[in-house]
Design a protein around this motif. Sequence first.
Motif, PDB file in Angstrom:
ATOM      1  N   THR A  27      67.427  33.309  45.986  1.00 57.18           N
ATOM      2  CA  THR A  27      66.383  32.347  45.615  1.00 57.18           C
ATOM      3  C   THR A  27      65.102  32.596  46.406  1.00 57.18           C
ATOM      4  OG1 THR A  27      68.096  30.716  45.147  1.00 57.18           O
ATOM      5  CG2 THR A  27      65.873  29.888  45.437  1.00 57.18           C
ATOM      6  N   ARG A  30      63.515  35.878  45.256  1.00 54.24           N
ATOM      7  CA  ARG A  30      62.849  35.718  43.958  1.00 54.24           C
ATOM      8  C   ARG A  30      61.501  35.039  44.144  1.00 54.24           C
ATOM      9  NH1 ARG A  30      62.802  31.886  39.816  1.00 54.24           N
ATOM     10  NH2 ARG A  30      64.346  30.597  40.837  1.00 54.24           N
ATOM     11  N   TYR A  31      61.461  34.022  45.001  1.00 53.50           N
ATOM     12  CA  TYR A  31      60.194  33.354  45.298  1.00 53.50           C
ATOM     13  C   TYR A  31      59.192  34.341  45.903  1.00 53.50           C
ATOM     14  CZ  TYR A  31      56.695  30.996  48.027  1.00 53.50           C
ATOM     15  OH  TYR A  31      55.502  30.641  48.594  1.00 53.50           O
ATOM     16  N   ASN A  95      58.272  27.107  39.772  1.00 52.73           N
ATOM     17  CA  ASN A  95      59.723  26.954  39.658  1.00 52.73           C
ATOM     18  C   ASN A  95      60.441  27.643  40.817  1.00 52.73           C
ATOM     19  OD1 ASN A  95      59.495  25.457  37.303  1.00 52.73           O
ATOM     20  ND2 ASN A  95      59.728  27.237  35.984  1.00 52.73           N
ATOM     21  N   ALA A  96      60.002  28.856  41.154  1.00 49.54           N
ATOM     22  CA  ALA A  96      60.623  29.599  42.257  1.00 49.54           C
ATOM     23  C   ALA A  96      60.376  28.890  43.586  1.00 49.54           C
ATOM     24  CB  ALA A  96      60.089  31.030  42.307  1.00 49.54           C
ATOM     25  N   ASP A  99      62.735  25.948  43.789  1.00 49.80           N
ATOM     26  CA  ASP A  99      64.102  26.400  44.080  1.00 49.80           C
ATOM     27  C   ASP A  99      64.258  26.833  45.537  1.00 49.80           C
ATOM     28  OD1 ASP A  99      64.711  25.895  41.424  1.00 49.80           O
ATOM     29  OD2 ASP A  99      64.633  28.009  40.821  1.00 49.80           O
ATOM     30  N   ALA A 102      64.253  23.808  47.741  1.00 51.91           N
ATOM     31  CA  ALA A 102      65.529  23.098  47.630  1.00 51.91           C
ATOM     32  C   ALA A 102      66.601  23.788  48.469  1.00 51.91           C
ATOM     33  CB  ALA A 102      65.961  23.016  46.160  1.00 51.91           C
ATOM     34  N   THR A 103      66.615  25.113  48.450  1.00 52.57           N
ATOM     35  CA  THR A 103      67.577  25.868  49.256  1.00 52.57           C
ATOM     36  C   THR A 103      67.354  25.608  50.737  1.00 52.57           C
ATOM     37  OG1 THR A 103      67.793  27.599  47.586  1.00 52.57           O
ATOM     38  CG2 THR A 103      68.390  28.196  49.838  1.00 52.57           C
TER      39      THR A 103
END
Length: 121
Positions: A27, A30-31, A95-96, A99, A102-103
């Motif tokens: 995650t 990806r960000y 969105n990334a 996420d 959140a992680t």
Amino acid sequence: MAIESRLDAHSQAVLAKLCALLKNDETVQRYQTIERQVKHNQTLNQLQQDLEQAQKSIVNDAHYDKHKAAAQAKKQADQLKKALDEHPLTIAYRNALFDANATLEMVTDELQRQVDQLIKK
């Protein structure tokens, strides 16, 4: 300027390992990938520059009582902001980011929970 750590050597090593694990998290990676794409995207950079210029025009025109010009600059700024907000890369970035946050929040909450349990013992 380095900040002196209050952690002992073992805790520092564990923290470094945790940071490495987070860096390698899918995650977070990806960000970071999308963030690099956003920073190097000419279309987004141009939209951002144009938006900033339109916002400066709004302030300048309002200051000199040029109401029609300020209204036109506002309309242009609104269109540019909409184009920026609706760009697929901007949407993917948000969105990334959500996420990844959140992680990180999940990890932070779990660390806090475990520290609280240790303190209660």
